[in-house]
Scaffold this motif. Structure first.
Motif, PDB file in Angstrom:
ATOM      1  N   ARG A 175       0.833  -1.201   0.000  1.00 24.41           N
ATOM      2  CA  ARG A 175       0.000   0.000   0.000  1.00 24.41           C
ATOM      3  C   ARG A 175       0.870   1.254   0.000  1.00 24.41           C
ATOM      4  O   ARG A 175       1.945   1.233   0.587  1.00 24.41           O
ATOM      5  CB  ARG A 175      -0.912   0.004   1.234  1.00 24.41           C
ATOM      6  N   CYS A 194     -13.151  -4.589   0.873  1.00 24.05           N
ATOM      7  CA  CYS A 194     -12.179  -3.700   1.533  1.00 24.05           C
ATOM      8  C   CYS A 194     -12.782  -3.062   2.784  1.00 24.05           C
ATOM      9  O   CYS A 194     -12.092  -2.904   3.806  1.00 24.05           O
ATOM     10  CB  CYS A 194     -11.723  -2.615   0.566  1.00 24.05           C
ATOM     11  N   ARG A 195     -14.044  -2.696   2.719  1.00 26.41           N
ATOM     12  CA  ARG A 195     -14.695  -2.104   3.886  1.00 26.41           C
ATOM     13  C   ARG A 195     -14.733  -3.090   5.047  1.00 26.41           C
ATOM     14  O   ARG A 195     -14.453  -2.733   6.200  1.00 26.41           O
ATOM     15  CB  ARG A 195     -16.110  -1.644   3.526  1.00 26.41           C
ATOM     16  N   ARG A 198     -11.385  -3.397   6.571  1.00 26.97           N
ATOM     17  CA  ARG A 198     -10.895  -2.107   7.076  1.00 26.97           C
ATOM     18  C   ARG A 198      -9.702  -1.594   6.270  1.00 26.97           C
ATOM     19  O   ARG A 198      -8.781  -0.990   6.808  1.00 26.97           O
ATOM     20  CB  ARG A 198     -10.556  -2.194   8.566  1.00 26.97           C
ATOM     21  N   ARG A 200      -8.714   1.061   3.479  1.00 26.52           N
ATOM     22  CA  ARG A 200      -9.271   2.338   3.056  1.00 26.52           C
ATOM     23  C   ARG A 200      -9.203   2.494   1.532  1.00 26.52           C
ATOM     24  O   ARG A 200      -8.145   2.306   0.940  1.00 26.52           O
ATOM     25  CB  ARG A 200      -8.516   3.493   3.724  1.00 26.52           C
ATOM     26  N   ASP A 203      -7.296   5.462  -0.144  1.00 27.80           N
ATOM     27  CA  ASP A 203      -5.968   5.726   0.428  1.00 27.80           C
ATOM     28  C   ASP A 203      -5.069   4.499   0.447  1.00 27.80           C
ATOM     29  O   ASP A 203      -3.869   4.595   0.172  1.00 27.80           O
ATOM     30  CB  ASP A 203      -6.119   6.285   1.846  1.00 27.80           C
ATOM     31  N   ASP A 204      -5.618   3.325   0.806  1.00 28.87           N
ATOM     32  CA  ASP A 204      -4.833   2.088   0.768  1.00 28.87           C
ATOM     33  C   ASP A 204      -4.896   1.448  -0.617  1.00 28.87           C
ATOM     34  O   ASP A 204      -3.866   1.068  -1.181  1.00 28.87           O
ATOM     35  CB  ASP A 204      -5.346   1.096   1.818  1.00 28.87           C
ATOM     36  N   SER A 268     -13.218   6.593  -5.638  1.00 25.16           N
ATOM     37  CA  SER A 268     -12.452   5.368  -5.392  1.00 25.16           C
ATOM     38  C   SER A 268     -11.001   5.456  -5.844  1.00 25.16           C
ATOM     39  O   SER A 268     -10.178   4.623  -5.457  1.00 25.16           O
ATOM     40  CB  SER A 268     -13.124   4.163  -6.068  1.00 25.16           C
ATOM     41  N   THR A 271      -6.890   9.861  -5.118  1.00 29.64           N
ATOM     42  CA  THR A 271      -5.755   9.840  -4.202  1.00 29.64           C
ATOM     43  C   THR A 271      -4.478  10.095  -4.987  1.00 29.64           C
ATOM     44  O   THR A 271      -4.474  10.065  -6.218  1.00 29.64           O
ATOM     45  CB  THR A 271      -5.657   8.480  -3.485  1.00 29.64           C
TER      46      THR A 271
END
Length: 382
Positions: A175, A194-195, A198, A200, A203-204, A268, A271
């Protein structure tokens, strides 16, 4: 006067691809075709096969066009000896075809992620879908050309994105990472996974779908970015091909490939894969102000450092200068407005920070190989 032709159009209208392609066919018919159309919007449903076979026999169709997905239907077309045009994207066929250029979908996705400063990349796809493999190969090849590696995972159609093998793969990915998913539906499911884990998004994991459906993408949390392909143009070109076959033109040996237009950025992938927070803030300043007419001088003043130092940092992290980032941001804004709005091109020129149309047209043609009008026309339907 052209004779009336009976054309059977079969698509899967549950998704944007089928709906938009069918509208492209209708665009062609309104302009050029003297066709009587019989329509079926559930071409992939098992119960539709008998109905389609019956219509082809009893209605005495002169041709069939659409997502021809079943081998038994292909055999029936061969027996009837009627022209057929396929717009299927998930299987290979010997029929005359108009298809998505999936290799370029993958390459555009790779360029997009690299442009956002990401340095880790992954691809997720389904083994059964031919287009998933094509998109993966384009993605991996473009990343390799830029000096990057890619982790890939292909699974069977019965595996869900919450299965342990998939969640373990997601957790083990480095990541931040740019993850291209072969289609919108698995993109949504991966975001859900992913949720639960956990992780992100964005960001991840910055998650990008290999296609774009406004409803499916926006009804996702966070909204899913997607590669935009002019589906309507595929239908239009398929109808043009059908008209040629009906007139006696020879069937083309290779499919006609329709390239993607741009990436629709949603949350999504919103970033930057830039570790330096000051540099990331400068890049975000460019993204927010580029279309307001800022110059490199403004960027240097915002960063509070010398131009030479800033350019070195930009080249190290993004592989381009602040000026190139301003131009790239304006160009992407212009592409999005050409595809998604009905604004006049002169207004798009001003809205994307170019000012006068002559300058906008010159820069746009230099970087895309098309005039703004040509780009809009291709992205819309023809």
């Amino acid at each position: 006067m052209k004779p009336v032709r009976r054309i059977f159009v079969c698509v899967m209208n549950s998704g944007a691809y089928g709906r938009e392609a069918a509208m492209g066919v209708w665009d062609y018919v309104r302009e050029h075709g003297n066709w009587e159309i019989q329509f079926d919007g559930a071409s992939n449903h098992p119960e539709s096969r008998a109905r389609i076979r019956r219509i082809l026999r009893e209605w005495k169709a002169d041709g069939i066009l659409g997502q021809i997905l079943h081998r038994d239907l292909m055999r029936m077309i061969a027996r009837l000896k009627i022209p057929a045009v396929s717009i299927s994207n998930s299987i290979t066929t010997a029929l005359p075809s108009v298809r998505i250029d999936n290799d370029n979908v993958g390459r555009m996705a790779a360029q997009y992620f690299i442009g956002r400063g990401l340095r880790n990349f992954a691809f997720f796809g389904r083994k059964e879908f031919y287009h998933a493999g094509e998109r993966s190969r384009g993605f991996v090849a473009e990343l390799a050309r830029a000096g990057f590696a890619c982790q890939t995972l292909f699974v069977g159609k019965k595996e869900t994105c919450k299965d342990r093998s998939i969640t373990a793969w997601l957790k083990a990915l480095p990541r931040p990472i740019g993850l291209l998913c072969h289609d919108v539906y698995d993109g949504r499911d991966l975001i859900d996974a992913c949720r639960i884990l956990r992780l992100r998004v964005p960001d991840d994991l910055a998650v990008l779908a290999g296609d774009n459906d406004e409803i499916e993408c926006n009804m996702c949390t966070p909204p899913l970015s997607g590669v935009v392909v002019p589906f309507r143009q595929i239908g239009y070109r398929a109808a043009l091909l059908m008209d040629g076959l009906l007139a006696g033109s020879p069937a083309p040996i290779v499919p006609e490939m329709i390239k993607p237009s741009l990436v629709a950025t949603r949350q999504s992938t919103d970033t930057l894969g830039v570790a330096d927070p000051d540099l990331a803030a400068t890049i975000r300043y460019i993204h927010s102000k580029a279309c307001d007419g800022i110059t490199v001088h403004d960027v240097v003043a915002h960063a509070c450092e010398s131009r030479r130092s800033l350019e070195r940092r930009f080249m190290r992290e993004l592989g381009r200068t602040p000026r190139a980032e301003i131009l790239r941001t304006r160009l992407e804004k212009a592409k999005a407005l050409l595809c998604e709005s009905t604004l006049k091109i002169a207004d798009i020129s001003r809205a994307s920070g170019y000012g006068k149309y002559v300058r906008f047209a010159r820069v746009f043609k230099h970087y895309t190989g098309q005039t703004p009008s040509e780009f809009r026309e291709q992205a819309s339907q023809k």
